[in-house]
Design an enzyme around this catalytic site. Sequence first.
Site, short mmCIF file in Angstrom:
data_model
loop_
_atom_site.label_atom_id
_atom_site.label_comp_id
_atom_site.label_asym_id
_atom_site.label_seq_id
_atom_site.Cartn_x
_atom_site.Cartn_y
_atom_site.Cartn_z
N THR A 184 0.85 -1.19 0.00
CA THR A 184 0.00 0.00 0.00
C THR A 184 0.89 1.24 0.00
O THR A 184 2.08 1.14 -0.28
CB THR A 184 -0.98 -0.04 1.19
OG1 THR A 184 -1.94 1.00 1.06
CG2 THR A 184 -0.27 0.09 2.54
N ASN A 185 0.33 2.40 0.25
CA ASN A 185 1.12 3.63 0.31
C ASN A 185 0.58 4.52 1.42
O ASN A 185 -0.38 4.17 2.09
CB ASN A 185 1.11 4.33 -1.06
CG ASN A 185 -0.29 4.68 -1.48
OD1 ASN A 185 -0.96 5.51 -0.86
ND2 ASN A 185 -0.78 4.02 -2.53
N ARG A 186 1.17 5.68 1.59
CA ARG A 186 0.89 6.50 2.77
C ARG A 186 -0.26 7.49 2.59
O ARG A 186 -0.45 8.37 3.42
CB ARG A 186 2.16 7.23 3.19
CG ARG A 186 3.25 6.24 3.58
CD ARG A 186 4.49 6.94 4.07
NE ARG A 186 4.22 7.74 5.24
CZ ARG A 186 5.12 8.52 5.82
NH1 ARG A 186 6.32 8.60 5.33
NH2 ARG A 186 4.81 9.22 6.89
N ALA A 197 -4.47 7.63 -4.45
CA ALA A 197 -3.09 7.21 -4.72
C ALA A 197 -3.16 5.74 -5.14
O ALA A 197 -3.01 4.83 -4.33
CB ALA A 197 -2.22 7.38 -3.48
#
Length: 211
Positions: free
Chosen positions: A21-23, A88
């Site tokens: 995943t990402n932030r 995102a």
Amino acid sequence: MKILITAGPTREKLDPVRFITNRSSGKMGYALARAAQMAGMEVTLVSGPVDLPAPEGVRLIRIESAAEMAGAVFAEAPCQDMIIMAAAVADYRPAEVAEQKIKKQDGAFYLRLERTTDILAGLGKNKQPGQILVGFAAESENLLTNAQGKLERKNLDWIAANSVSDGFGTDTDTIILLGKNGERIQIGPDSKQNVAVRLIELTQKKESGSR
Ligand code: CTP
């Protein structure tokens, strides 16, 4: 006016207990959904997993992966007057998803990734007459040049360029809005909610100065 907004990160499964995943916090997408709803628009919000309450008066579709987001967005897109891709979306996902939990072994573990669908580029290719398409560009360097490239390649009307050096999960933001006719408008620094309100005001028009 019907608007579709995407928000948050995606999760790309590796096995039953792990994902990539990402932030992304989803705060900007949710602020945009609230701003659009307050401006009287009919809002659909397609959201990845975030720690935020559902905005009131907004139709919320929850998804996890980039593929699920693509499915939801492409199904809703044809009837939308405006689409803002603030999510995102992962550019890559594990090429194989293990059915059972992957067990550790001696030595290194190599993970093969494959590309996901570029949802925004797909929307740009199939843009409906009069539809307004807005993207986001999060960049750590060459902010304006990279954002301008995405605006052109993906056939967008507007792109909101923002520098990732400002941090993640914050409640404030600065954006430079680039238009397809060469407009460059700085919004902020201000609260994400105020930036979102201004962004909705400006992008409702196909170009600055019209309507
Ligand atoms: N986007 C998308 N589908 C993807 C990846 C991104 O719709 N699979 C959208 C994002 O929601 C955002 C914009 O495209 O509006 C970002 O453009 P992109 O070129 O993917 O930027 P990055 O993910 O930052 O990738 P890079 O800078 O490596 O090109």
